[in-house]
Design an enzyme around this catalytic site. Structure first.
Site, PDB file in Angstrom:
ATOM      1  N   GLU A 263     -40.677   9.322 -16.045  1.00  0.00           N
ATOM      2  CA  GLU A 263     -39.732  10.438 -16.066  1.00  0.00           C
ATOM      3  C   GLU A 263     -40.570  11.680 -16.274  1.00  0.00           C
ATOM      4  OE1 GLU A 263     -36.563  10.066 -15.575  1.00  0.00           O
ATOM      5  OE2 GLU A 263     -36.482   7.896 -15.739  1.00  0.00           O
ATOM      6  N   CYS A 302     -35.809  18.309 -20.349  1.00  0.00           N
ATOM      7  CA  CYS A 302     -36.211  17.887 -18.999  1.00  0.00           C
ATOM      8  C   CYS A 302     -35.124  18.190 -17.992  1.00  0.00           C
ATOM      9  CB  CYS A 302     -36.516  16.398 -19.004  1.00  0.00           C
ATOM     10  SG  CYS A 302     -35.211  15.425 -19.748  1.00  0.00           S
TER      11      CYS A 302
HETATM   12  P1  NAP Z   1     -47.488  15.084 -21.822  1.00  0.00           P
HETATM   13  O1  NAP Z   1     -48.518  15.992 -22.324  1.00  0.00           O
HETATM   14  O2  NAP Z   1     -47.620  14.562 -20.448  1.00  0.00           O
HETATM   15  O3  NAP Z   1     -47.402  13.895 -22.874  1.00  0.00           O
HETATM   16  C1  NAP Z   1     -46.432  12.900 -22.765  1.00  0.00           C
HETATM   17  C2  NAP Z   1     -46.862  11.688 -23.549  1.00  0.00           C
HETATM   18  O4  NAP Z   1     -48.007  11.092 -22.934  1.00  0.00           O
HETATM   19  C3  NAP Z   1     -47.283  11.982 -24.983  1.00  0.00           C
HETATM   20  O5  NAP Z   1     -46.849  10.937 -25.812  1.00  0.00           O
HETATM   21  C4  NAP Z   1     -48.791  12.004 -24.893  1.00  0.00           C
HETATM   22  O6  NAP Z   1     -49.422  11.715 -26.118  1.00  0.00           O
HETATM   23  C5  NAP Z   1     -49.023  10.893 -23.908  1.00  0.00           C
HETATM   24  N1  NAP Z   1     -50.318  10.913 -23.255  1.00  0.00           N
HETATM   25  C6  NAP Z   1     -51.031  11.989 -22.860  1.00  0.00           C
HETATM   26  N2  NAP Z   1     -52.170  11.586 -22.263  1.00  0.00           N
HETATM   27  C7  NAP Z   1     -52.168  10.226 -22.295  1.00  0.00           C
HETATM   28  C8  NAP Z   1     -53.072   9.213 -21.852  1.00  0.00           C
HETATM   29  N3  NAP Z   1     -54.205   9.522 -21.233  1.00  0.00           N
HETATM   30  N4  NAP Z   1     -52.742   7.921 -22.068  1.00  0.00           N
HETATM   31  C9  NAP Z   1     -51.586   7.587 -22.669  1.00  0.00           C
HETATM   32  N5  NAP Z   1     -50.709   8.507 -23.118  1.00  0.00           N
HETATM   33  C10 NAP Z   1     -50.979   9.797 -22.924  1.00  0.00           C
HETATM   34  O7  NAP Z   1     -46.038  15.753 -21.873  1.00  0.00           O
HETATM   35  P2  NAP Z   1     -45.385  16.583 -23.075  1.00  0.00           P
HETATM   36  O8  NAP Z   1     -46.067  17.896 -23.113  1.00  0.00           O
HETATM   37  O9  NAP Z   1     -45.283  15.764 -24.310  1.00  0.00           O
HETATM   38  O10 NAP Z   1     -43.902  16.759 -22.535  1.00  0.00           O
HETATM   39  C11 NAP Z   1     -43.493  17.847 -21.758  1.00  0.00           C
HETATM   40  C12 NAP Z   1     -43.205  17.418 -20.357  1.00  0.00           C
HETATM   41  O11 NAP Z   1     -42.354  16.270 -20.359  1.00  0.00           O
HETATM   42  C13 NAP Z   1     -42.472  18.457 -19.556  1.00  0.00           C
HETATM   43  O12 NAP Z   1     -43.137  18.636 -18.342  1.00  0.00           O
HETATM   44  C14 NAP Z   1     -41.094  17.858 -19.324  1.00  0.00           C
HETATM   45  O13 NAP Z   1     -40.490  18.237 -18.113  1.00  0.00           O
HETATM   46  C15 NAP Z   1     -41.350  16.405 -19.368  1.00  0.00           C
HETATM   47  N6  NAP Z   1     -40.170  15.668 -19.799  1.00  0.00           N
HETATM   48  C16 NAP Z   1     -39.512  14.900 -18.908  1.00  0.00           C
HETATM   49  C17 NAP Z   1     -38.394  14.180 -19.294  1.00  0.00           C
HETATM   50  C18 NAP Z   1     -37.658  13.304 -18.339  1.00  0.00           C
HETATM   51  O14 NAP Z   1     -36.854  12.495 -18.765  1.00  0.00           O
HETATM   52  N7  NAP Z   1     -37.892  13.442 -17.069  1.00  0.00           N
HETATM   53  C19 NAP Z   1     -37.961  14.246 -20.610  1.00  0.00           C
HETATM   54  C20 NAP Z   1     -38.646  15.051 -21.503  1.00  0.00           C
HETATM   55  C21 NAP Z   1     -39.765  15.760 -21.085  1.00  0.00           C
HETATM   56  P3  NAP Z   1     -50.032  12.885 -27.056  1.00  0.00           P
HETATM   57  O15 NAP Z   1     -48.917  13.786 -27.398  1.00  0.00           O
HETATM   58  O16 NAP Z   1     -50.568  12.132 -28.229  1.00  0.00           O
HETATM   59  O17 NAP Z   1     -51.088  13.563 -26.233  1.00  0.00           O
END
Ligand code: NAP
Length: 512
Positions: A263, A302
């Protein structure tokens, strides 16, 4: 719990039946409004191989011994127990920048999803261990050879990687169908707000309602966890498209055909129908909905409306109405009862959003709000990650790229004009796949054309009008019984959707 203690608390992970700290101090997580340290997060030293084995060998068999109805009753009891503790969650949630109304979505929305799956499980699933799927397929004329599809829980573990914006809902909306299906889970919340997920897991563990090994928690980096996932495991990811694409192509996920759901970000649209002129009820409803989506959770949803697509003749009136409404939204300390919008999750996140607004200004002009100078009713503009709502206008959306491509994950939307319904559909599609689009019209023909034209690009399309206004749950609310996910840029995943969400954790087998 004192969230602004002198020394920030070191978060713990819950691994193989025990709470443990990382072996290093880790990264400091700060209160979104005050900048004060809230917690330290670190996962070094976790034995991820042992965590996976514990879930697969202990949690999975224990869950699979229970029937669907027993697991549904377990979810109900869990939801009741968490609801009793909700004030503790609300108190800590303020540190994420969430107002009481924002926290309601995260906390009670998440617990509500547990309740919903508990009740669906008892109504829509049998009180047994195997789910029959579809009718018996006759394979011989005399009926001596036939087939039946069955669904049984996968025997691995579900790894849920969540985004920072909904630490409670994001975790519980994935856990509910996972546990109902009969799979154990390891949850890895986003570090930024992991302290709230940790507290909720602590309270879940305290209830003793889940079997040993059914739930584990990783606070901090997932280390080599993903290198070790196997053919019976499931990985779900919510977060940015960049991280999602990296994980989707992870060698262990590709090599072992691990079921992977993503997602990711999404440039959701809202379309004002050609019939909805200023003065029409739908025009007012549209203004209210766009403003609400921009300001709820400070636009860090999101499903938030990023693209506001309106008849060219009504754009000026729309910008004026939205500008006036947004200017009245009190921004400030989320603990202040008069505040309607809190800060972003962190100052880094604010810098990120400001940079994305700058990207958008290559094709659009700012028509309301100043991203550089926050106007607050309470709180400290320097210490907290405050940002007033910013509305942009793009006069030539047909030629523009950034407005259909750049996600500013905050209180930011862009108005863009259209002349015909086909143009509106074309603009919506330029988002290349989103979670949700809404269409505000009281004309059934316009609704039909916009819904049919945009549906293949979305997991959900909502029609807003005077008839449904009072009962509508609105553009931005994913519901347990409806699809949450979208094609293309939105990640291509599908969560919730009632029993479809549960089937994701089960294997469909034809038995002949
Ligand atoms: P993110 O930086 O991509 O991180 C998401 C998750 O992935 C976090 O738990 C992060 O952990 C983890 N992660 C990062 N690098 C990783 C790796 N190499 N291996 C395993 N896990 C890893 O996103 P975010 O900044 O938290 O969230 C914002 C984004 O989420 C926005 O773009 C939003 O649109 C999207 N979003 C989408 C939905 C949906 O349902 N479509 C819902 C909510 C948010 P760490 O935090 O420990 O780095």
């Amino acid at each position: 719990m004192n969230v602004v203690a002198d020394r920030p608390r070191r978060l713990e992970s819950y691994i193989a039946g025990a709470w443990m700290r990382g072996s290093k101090d880790g990264v400091t997580l700060c209160d979104a409004a005050t900048g004060a340290p809230v917690a330290l997060v670190d996962s070094s030293g976790i034995d991820f191989a042992a965590a996976l084995a514990y879930g697969r060998e202990k949690g999975g068999p224990a869950l699979r011994r229970m029937s669907f109805h027993e697991r549904a009753m377990m979810l109900k009891a869990l939801a009741q127990a968490l609801m009793e503790r909700k004030e503790e969650f609300y108190a800590l949630s303020t540190a994420t920048g969430a107002t009481r109304a924002d926290s309601w979505i995260d906390i009670e929305g998440g617990i509500g999803t547990l309740f919903s799956y508990a009740s669906k499980g008892r109504r829509e699933l049998p009180n047994s261990h195997v789910l029959l799927d579809g009718d018996v397929e006759a394979l011989s004329r005399d009926g001596t050879f036939s087939a039946q599809h069955i669904l049984t829980p996968l025997q691995g573990i579900a790894v849920h990687i969540n985004a920072f914006n909904f630490p409670c809902w994001g975790m519980l909306e994935k856990l509910a169908p996972t546990l109902l299906a009969g799979m154990p889970a390891i949850v890895k919340p986003a570090s930024q707000t992991a302290y709230l997920a940790e507290l909720v897991v602590r309270r879940i563990v305290d209830t003793g309602l889940l079997p040993e090994g059914a739930l584990q928690l990783v606070c901090g980096s997932p280390g080599d966890l993903l290198d070790r996932v196997g053919d019976q495991d499931v990985v779900t990811f919510t977060g940015s498209a960049t991280t999602g694409r990296k994980l989707k192509t992870h060698p262990a996920i590709v090599g072992n055909s691990v079921r992977f759901t993503m997602e990711a970000d999404s440039l959701n649209a809202a379309v004002l129908g050609l019939d909805a002129a200023p003065g029409a009820e739908e025009f007012g409803l549209f203004v209210r909905e766009v403003a609400r989506e921009m300001t709820s959770k400070a636009g860090q949803k999101c499903t938030a409306i990023r693209r506001v697509i309106a008849p060219r003749a009504h754009c000026d009136a729309l910008i004026t109405a939205l500008g006036e409404r947004l200017a009245k939204v009190p921004l400030g300390d989320p603990a202040d009862e008069n505040v309607r919008m809190g800060p972003l999750a962190s100052r880094d996140q604010r810098e990120e959003v400001r940079a994305r607004i700058l990207d958008l200004t290559t094709d659009a002009e700012i028509v309301a709000g100043d991203p550089a100078r926050p106007q607050l009713v309470s709180g400290d503009a320097e210490a907290g990650a405050f940002l007033n709502p910013v509305l942009l206008y793009c006069d030539s959306p047909d030629a523009a790229r950034s407005v259909h491509d750049v996600e500013a994950f905050g209180p930011v939307s862009t108005v863009m004009p259209y002349d015909t319904a086909e143009e509106a559909v074309d603009l919506v599609r330029r988002g290349r796949g989103s979670l949700v689009t809404s269409v505000f019209t009281n004309d059934p023909d316009i609704a039909r054309e916009l819904v049919i034209g945009t549906a293949p690009f979305h997991g959900r399309v909502m029609i807003g009008n005077r008839l449904s206004a009072k009962s509508s749950t609105g553009h931005g609310s994913p519901l347990p019984g409806l699809v949450h996910g979208g094609p293309g840029r939105a990640g291509g995943g599908e969560e919730l959707g009632g029993m479809r969400g549960v089937r994701h954790y089960m294997q469909r087998t034809a038995v002949q």
